[in-house]
Design an enzyme around this catalytic site. Structure first.
Site, short mmCIF file in Angstrom:
data_model
loop_
_atom_site.label_atom_id
_atom_site.label_comp_id
_atom_site.label_asym_id
_atom_site.label_seq_id
_atom_site.Cartn_x
_atom_site.Cartn_y
_atom_site.Cartn_z
N ALA A 131 0.83 -1.22 0.00
CA ALA A 131 0.00 0.00 0.00
C ALA A 131 0.86 1.27 0.00
CB ALA A 131 -0.94 0.00 1.21
N GLY A 173 5.42 -0.23 -3.73
CA GLY A 173 4.64 -1.47 -3.67
C GLY A 173 3.34 -1.37 -4.45
N ASP A 181 0.07 -5.48 4.39
CA ASP A 181 0.54 -4.14 4.73
C ASP A 181 -0.05 -3.73 6.08
OD1 ASP A 181 1.66 -1.53 2.77
OD2 ASP A 181 0.79 -1.13 4.75
N LYS A 182 0.79 -3.12 6.89
CA LYS A 182 0.36 -2.70 8.23
C LYS A 182 -0.46 -1.41 8.18
CE LYS A 182 2.62 -1.58 12.66
NZ LYS A 182 3.95 -1.39 13.30
N LEU A 183 -0.38 -0.71 7.06
CA LEU A 183 -1.01 0.62 6.93
C LEU A 183 -0.50 1.57 8.01
CD1 LEU A 183 -4.68 -0.20 5.83
CD2 LEU A 183 -2.67 0.22 4.41
N THR A 193 18.13 -0.59 -1.02
CA THR A 193 18.39 0.78 -1.49
C THR A 193 19.89 1.00 -1.70
OG1 THR A 193 18.44 3.05 -0.66
CG2 THR A 193 18.20 1.36 0.98
N ASP A 194 20.23 1.93 -2.58
CA ASP A 194 21.64 2.30 -2.77
C ASP A 194 22.20 3.00 -1.53
OD1 ASP A 194 20.26 4.71 -3.01
OD2 ASP A 194 21.25 5.33 -4.87
N GLU A 195 21.29 3.44 -0.63
CA GLU A 195 21.77 4.19 0.55
C GLU A 195 22.62 3.33 1.47
OE1 GLU A 195 19.03 6.95 2.31
OE2 GLU A 195 17.87 7.10 0.47
N TYR A 229 18.04 4.78 9.01
CA TYR A 229 17.28 4.11 7.95
C TYR A 229 18.18 3.20 7.13
CZ TYR A 229 15.47 3.53 3.19
OH TYR A 229 15.11 3.00 1.97
N VAL A 274 14.89 23.58 1.10
CA VAL A 274 16.06 22.90 0.53
C VAL A 274 17.11 22.77 1.64
CG1 VAL A 274 17.96 23.13 -1.12
CG2 VAL A 274 15.60 23.62 -1.83
P1 NAD Z 1 6.69 3.71 1.60
O1 NAD Z 1 7.09 4.29 2.91
O2 NAD Z 1 5.93 4.52 0.62
O3 NAD Z 1 5.84 2.38 1.86
C1 NAD Z 1 6.15 1.45 2.85
C2 NAD Z 1 4.94 0.54 3.04
O4 NAD Z 1 5.27 -0.45 4.02
C3 NAD Z 1 3.70 1.29 3.57
O5 NAD Z 1 2.56 0.89 2.85
C4 NAD Z 1 3.62 0.83 5.03
O6 NAD Z 1 2.29 0.81 5.53
C5 NAD Z 1 4.21 -0.57 4.94
N1 NAD Z 1 4.75 -1.05 6.22
C6 NAD Z 1 5.56 -0.37 7.07
N2 NAD Z 1 5.84 -1.12 8.15
C7 NAD Z 1 5.22 -2.32 7.95
C8 NAD Z 1 5.13 -3.52 8.70
N3 NAD Z 1 5.76 -3.65 9.88
N4 NAD Z 1 4.40 -4.55 8.21
C9 NAD Z 1 3.74 -4.42 7.02
N5 NAD Z 1 3.78 -3.32 6.29
C10 NAD Z 1 4.50 -2.26 6.73
O7 NAD Z 1 8.05 3.18 0.95
P2 NAD Z 1 8.49 3.11 -0.58
O8 NAD Z 1 9.11 4.38 -0.96
O9 NAD Z 1 7.39 2.54 -1.39
O10 NAD Z 1 9.66 2.03 -0.47
C11 NAD Z 1 9.39 0.63 -0.55
C12 NAD Z 1 10.67 -0.15 -0.35
O11 NAD Z 1 11.62 0.23 -1.34
C13 NAD Z 1 11.34 0.10 1.00
O12 NAD Z 1 11.84 -1.13 1.47
C14 NAD Z 1 12.48 1.06 0.68
O13 NAD Z 1 13.55 0.88 1.57
C15 NAD Z 1 12.84 0.63 -0.73
N6 NAD Z 1 13.40 1.69 -1.59
C16 NAD Z 1 12.75 2.89 -1.73
C17 NAD Z 1 13.28 3.86 -2.58
C18 NAD Z 1 12.59 5.18 -2.78
O14 NAD Z 1 13.14 6.07 -3.45
N7 NAD Z 1 11.38 5.40 -2.29
C19 NAD Z 1 14.47 3.61 -3.27
C20 NAD Z 1 15.09 2.36 -3.12
C21 NAD Z 1 14.55 1.41 -2.28
P1 TYD Z 2 14.51 12.23 0.25
O1 TYD Z 2 13.42 12.34 -0.77
O2 TYD Z 2 14.17 12.27 1.70
O3 TYD Z 2 15.31 10.90 -0.12
P2 TYD Z 2 16.73 10.35 0.49
O4 TYD Z 2 17.16 11.19 1.60
O5 TYD Z 2 16.35 8.98 0.94
O6 TYD Z 2 17.67 10.37 -0.66
O7 TYD Z 2 15.55 13.39 -0.04
C1 TYD Z 2 16.18 13.52 -1.30
C2 TYD Z 2 17.18 14.64 -1.21
O8 TYD Z 2 16.48 15.87 -1.01
C3 TYD Z 2 18.13 14.53 -0.03
O9 TYD Z 2 19.41 15.02 -0.41
C4 TYD Z 2 17.52 15.44 1.02
C5 TYD Z 2 16.89 16.53 0.20
N1 TYD Z 2 15.66 17.14 0.77
C6 TYD Z 2 15.55 18.53 0.86
O10 TYD Z 2 16.47 19.28 0.49
N2 TYD Z 2 14.40 19.06 1.37
C7 TYD Z 2 13.37 18.28 1.81
O11 TYD Z 2 12.35 18.83 2.31
C8 TYD Z 2 13.48 16.87 1.69
C9 TYD Z 2 12.37 15.97 2.17
C10 TYD Z 2 14.65 16.33 1.16
#
Ligand code: NAD
Ligand code: TYD
Length: 351
Positions: A9, A13, A33-35, A138-140, A163, A219
């Site tokens: 959710a 995903g 999903d835990k929502l 993640t690449d992080e 994280y 920023v």
């Molecule tokens: P998101 O925060 O939008 O979604 C996370 C989902 O997980 C939510 O629906 C939440 O309800 C659910 N959730 C949280 N804790 C839970 C639990 N204990 N049990 C069941 N469900 C639970 O995250 P996203 O941006 O969609 O990222 C999804 C995955 O991809 C993550 O594992 C993240 O680390 C990875 N990822 C994200 C990015 C990005 O740019 N967003 C990049 C690389 C990897």
């Molecule tokens: P973010 O979307 O939180 O992703 P991540 O930190 O996981 O890469 O942030 C992306 C970049 O934008 C990061 O360098 C932090 C910066 N940022 C801002 O400058 N202002 C903001 O309000 C947010 C949320 C992020």
């Protein structure tokens, strides 16, 4: 094939579920999903009644529930469930360790138990064999780069935030279950995603929605941190390839040669929306803020033929347009009303 998607959710995903139902007629999806605040069933509006889709509200840390779901005959897992926002992990790391580390461990344990008779899957193994467990990372986990170089699958893990440290711990656990128990695990490490249904706490949707409301755009620091942006659909296609053709025990980096400074991204959004740069506000930097991420995706390109299809310019323009067209979606997220959707569907309150 019965596929368990956890965290379906959330942003990526929900995009993945829509994508896989569209492209793979032989796949049934169970969404667990835990929502949390980040889970929004409105992201899946229109999918609820799909004959190959079902939803269970619950926690990946709940071993009994996860076992019950696996007993329905799960052939594969794509684990998206996570706490995903760096700033929140700086405020409180506990839910990150709980969900990202312990939750992943529960999924791995239950997978091992339920797939016992189909194990071990040794070494890199043949592609395309089920069961398989895809850990979405993640690449992080690689930490920060200087001005040169890119992350490969061999780069050392040096996470900077709670994280990314919790994601690195989960990756290592998953790979250890492959090595020790022959569990067919594949880890993917993707760069920053953007696209429809992203929660407006992350950079791109926050900036778009603030600009649409003529609110300031915060920023961090000097705005020169670099992220390697990938459209969420390109990530979904990479995950599909990994799920069906990836090699167990392997790590695949996913990234689209989309390096931009945060300021470049923010200025591009303002330009697309016809808003002035005077909306930009420089605010205090994030503690431990990684300077630059950049992915070398040559392994997934070489082995699985994956290449991104969206350029950043076209993908960003389409995303800005999506937020413009879907104002009710993000206004309900920002006001908290999105939680009432679940109440309407399932009669139980999330508030
Ligand atoms: P998101 O925060 O939008 O979604 C996370 C989902 O997980 C939510 O629906 C939440 O309800 C659910 N959730 C949280 N804790 C839970 C639990 N204990 N049990 C069941 N469900 C639970 O995250 P996203 O941006 O969609 O990222 C999804 C995955 O991809 C993550 O594992 C993240 O680390 C990875 N990822 C994200 C990015 C990005 O740019 N967003 C990049 C690389 C990897
Ligand atoms: P973010 O979307 O939180 O992703 P991540 O930190 O996981 O890469 O942030 C992306 C970049 O934008 C990061 O360098 C932090 C910066 N940022 C801002 O400058 N202002 C903001 O309000 C947010 C949320 C992020």
């Amino acid at each position: 094939m019965k596929l368990l998607v956890t965290g379906g959710a959330g942003f990526i995903g929900s995009n993945f579920i829509r994508y896989i139902l569209r492209t793979r007629p032989g796949v049934s999806v169970i969404n667990l999903d835990k929502l949390t605040y980040a889970g929004n069933l409105e992201n899946l509006a229109g999918v609820e009644n799909h004959p190959r889709y079902s939803f269970t509200r619950g926690d990946i840390c709940d071993r009994r529930l996860v076992s019950e779901i696996f007993s329905r005959g799960v052939d594969a897992v794509v684990n998206f469930a996570a706490e995903s926002h760096v700033d929140r992990s700086i405020m409180d790391a506990s839910p990150f360790v709980e969900t990202n580390v312990r939750g992943t461990q529960v999924l791995l344990d239950v997978a091992m138990e339920c797939w016992r008779e189909r194990l071990p899957v040794q070494g890199p193994g043949p592609a395309g064999r089920f069961p398989v467990f895809v850990q979405v990372s993640t690449d992080e986990v690689y930490g920060s780069l200087g001005p040169e170089g890119r992350f490969t699958e061999e780069s050392p893990l040096k996470p900077s935030s709670p994280y990314s440290a919790s994601k690195a711990a989960a990756d290592l656990l998953a790979l250890a279950y492959h090595r020790t128990h022959g569990l067919p695990v594949i880890v993917t490490r993707c760069s920053n995603n953007y696209g429809p249904y992203q929660f407006p706490e992350k950079l791109i949707p926050l900036m778009i929605t603030n600009a649409l409301e003529d609110q300031p755009l915060p920023v961090y620091g000097d705005g020169l941190n670099v992220r390697d942006w990938l459209h969420v659909e390109d990530h979904c296609r990479a995950l599909e390839l990994v799920l069906f053709r990836g090699r167990p025990g392997e790590v695949y980096n996913i990234g689209g040669h989309g390096e931009r400074t945060n300021l470049e991204v923010v200025r591009a959004i303002l330009k697309l929306l016809g808003r002035p740069e005077s909306l930009i506000r420089y605010v205090n930097d994030r503690p431990g803020h990684d300077r630059r991420y950049a992915i070398d995706p040559s392994k997934i390109t070489r082995e699985l033929g994956w290449r991104p299809r969206h350029t950043f310019e076209e993908g960003l323009a389409a995303t800005v347009e999506w937020y413009r067209q879907n104002r009710p979606w993000w206004e309900r997220v920002k006001s908290g009303e999105y939680k009432d959707y679940y109440t309407k569907m399932y009669g139980e309150s999330l508030r």
